[in-house]
Design an enzyme around this catalytic site. Structure first.
Site, mmCIF file in Angstrom:
data_model
loop_
_atom_site.group_PDB
_atom_site.id
_atom_site.type_symbol
_atom_site.label_atom_id
_atom_site.label_comp_id
_atom_site.label_asym_id
_atom_site.label_seq_id
_atom_site.Cartn_x
_atom_site.Cartn_y
_atom_site.Cartn_z
ATOM 1 N N ASP A 13 0.822 -1.220 0.000
ATOM 2 C CA ASP A 13 0.000 0.000 0.000
ATOM 3 C C ASP A 13 0.849 1.260 0.000
ATOM 4 O O ASP A 13 0.722 2.118 -0.875
ATOM 5 C CB ASP A 13 -0.919 0.050 1.231
ATOM 6 C CG ASP A 13 -2.042 -0.971 1.154
ATOM 7 O OD1 ASP A 13 -2.422 -1.343 0.031
ATOM 8 O OD2 ASP A 13 -2.537 -1.381 2.216
ATOM 9 N N ARG A 92 -1.223 3.591 16.799
ATOM 10 C CA ARG A 92 -1.584 4.635 15.821
ATOM 11 C C ARG A 92 -1.441 6.060 16.327
ATOM 12 O O ARG A 92 -0.919 6.907 15.593
ATOM 13 C CB ARG A 92 -3.002 4.389 15.279
ATOM 14 C CG ARG A 92 -3.180 3.048 14.592
ATOM 15 C CD ARG A 92 -2.120 2.752 13.592
ATOM 16 N NE ARG A 92 -2.311 1.471 12.925
ATOM 17 C CZ ARG A 92 -1.423 0.892 12.134
ATOM 18 N NH1 ARG A 92 -0.263 1.473 11.901
ATOM 19 N NH2 ARG A 92 -1.679 -0.265 11.573
ATOM 20 N N ASP A 121 -7.870 2.304 11.386
ATOM 21 C CA ASP A 121 -6.588 3.003 11.471
ATOM 22 C C ASP A 121 -6.638 4.404 10.863
ATOM 23 O O ASP A 121 -6.040 5.338 11.386
ATOM 24 C CB ASP A 121 -5.489 2.153 10.834
ATOM 25 C CG ASP A 121 -5.188 0.918 11.687
ATOM 26 O OD1 ASP A 121 -5.370 1.018 12.916
ATOM 27 O OD2 ASP A 121 -4.818 -0.122 11.130
ATOM 28 N N SER A 173 -3.827 -10.266 6.032
ATOM 29 C CA SER A 173 -3.274 -8.944 6.291
ATOM 30 C C SER A 173 -2.834 -8.950 7.748
ATOM 31 O O SER A 173 -3.622 -9.233 8.645
ATOM 32 C CB SER A 173 -4.349 -7.897 6.044
ATOM 33 O OG SER A 173 -4.019 -6.729 6.753
#
Ligand code: ARG
Length: 389
Positions: A13, A92, A121, A173
């Site tokens: 990504d 995060r 996220d 993932s």
């Protein structure tokens, strides 16, 4: 050229995002944080520059993560929906805080990330950035671009000559840090599929776990784990050691249908041996040293506190106020808990604290009983009074 500071992992990504932003005319400055994933700074640097970044900041934030984020979550026994110790969620706000700091240092008006439009996220990073610096513009290409699937991203990467290791058949993932591993997607999207053994990183299977239990002793001082098996160690090292120990005994796997902030229910599998061991030990010690009102009220606070962490409201006024409550409750949380790790279980074995509110001479049914039995009848008469007509 506008400068943008991008949260960068080097995966598919964010690799595509670097090129995409460069093509859009941005000067891309990457930022990579090591929170306990597989991490090769030299490799990251090379990949970032190769895909179009002008600069990269690489920081090992494991200690800051442990001491400033995980520790207070542990003091609050933070668990979301009974099964998730918030490992990804806790990282995060830390990453977002660094984005804001680096943007300031670089004089950038933009920050960016590679989070998807369906996940938590993006919420956590955006909310944190907005709370810390509302003037910054946030760019999240995955919310806008035409690359809607993993397959199309791989095609894009090929076309733009972005070096990637990912294959179209990638099964899961995975997000890993020192507090746990989050595993989703692939075959787990079908609720009839059990996760396969190869999904797990930290933990052995129940079958492979040794037949002999292992005892582990944890010493806390005012809510902070300071010793493991009698040896003084920094919190980060205690976490790492417990991941190894707990992993060997198949401790800390959970499988959860989870309520995301964006309203979607998703299925996520987690493994977090150290987190579960430390939370269990901490809860055991609290139940020994805290009075019943503080304990039950703290439970309500813990529920809210975990939801705030999950939703990315780490720097919100309520979360910051609750920090003070949590810290205050820890003043008596000093003592030693011994746990037994065995075939996926964490079993309490011994509890010891000079602040213990447990009094054997009151609890005992033996000869050294100090409880005044004549007090009981009058107490019950008054205690039941409000309910009797
Ligand atoms: N569901 C978890 C959370 O919202 C983990 C998200 C990231 N998971 C992943 N497998 N990439 O905190």
């Amino acid at each position: 050229m506008e400068k943008i500071v991008l949260a960068y992992s080097g995966g598919l990504d964010t690799s595509c995002v670097v090129t995409y932003l460069k093509d859009k005319g941005f000067d891309v400055v990457c930022f990579s944080a090591n929170l306990g994933s597989e991490f090769e700074p030299a490799d990251l640097k090379q990949r970032a520059l190769q895909t179009g970044a002008s600069k990269i900041y690489v920081k090992d934030l494991r200690e800051e993560f442990a001491n400033k984020y995980i520790l207070i979550a542990l003091k609050a026994n933070s668990i979301y929906e009974d099964k998730y110790v918030l490992s990804t969620a806790l990282g995060r706000p830390l990453i977002a805080k660094y984005l804001v700091d680096i943007a300031k240092k670089e004089g950038a008006k933009y920050v960016g990330h590679g989070c998807s439009a369906k996940g938590n996220d993006q919420v956590r990073i955006d909310v944190t950035v907005k709370l810390l610096n509302p003037k910054l513009h946030i760019v999240a290409p995955l919310r806008e671009w035409e690359l809607t699937s993993r397959e199309s991203e791989i095609e894009y990467a090929k076309q733009k000559k972005i070096p990637i290791q990912a294959t179209k058949e990638k099964i899961y993932s995975i997000d890993k840090n020192i507090w746990g591993v989050s595993i989703e997607a692939g075959i787990l999207e079908d609720l009839n599929n059990e996760p396969k053994e190869d999904a797990y990183i930290f933990t052995k299977s129940l079958k492979e776990a040794p037949d002999k239990p292992q005892y582990v002793e944890i010493d806390f001082v005012v809510g902070v784990p300071v010793k493991i098996n009698g040896k003084q160690k920094p919190f980060l090292e205690i976490i790492e050691e417990l991941n190894t120990l707990g992993g060997r005994h198949a401790v800390g796997r959970t499988d959860l249908i989870e309520d995301r902030t964006v309203g979607i229910k998703s299925r996520e599998v987690y493994e977090a041996p150290a987190a579960w061991i430390l939370i269990k030990a901490h809860q055991e010690l609290e139940s020994l040293v805290l009075d019943k009102d503080t304990l039950s009220f703290k439970k309500c606070i813990e529920l809210k506190y975990s939801q705030l962490i999950y939703q990315g409201l780490w720097f919100s006024p309520l979360k910051l106020s609750l920090d003070a409550f949590i810290e205050k409750t820890q003043s008596k949380v000093t003592g030693k808990i011994t746990l037994k790790l065995y075939k996926g279980n964490i079993v309490v074995s011994k509890r010891n604290s000079s602040n213990a509110l447990y009094k054997k001479e009151l609890a005992t049914y033996g000869v050294d009983d100090k409880f005044d039995r004549t007090d009981a009848k009058g107490f019950i008469n008054i205690f039941s009074m409000p309910y009797i007509k």
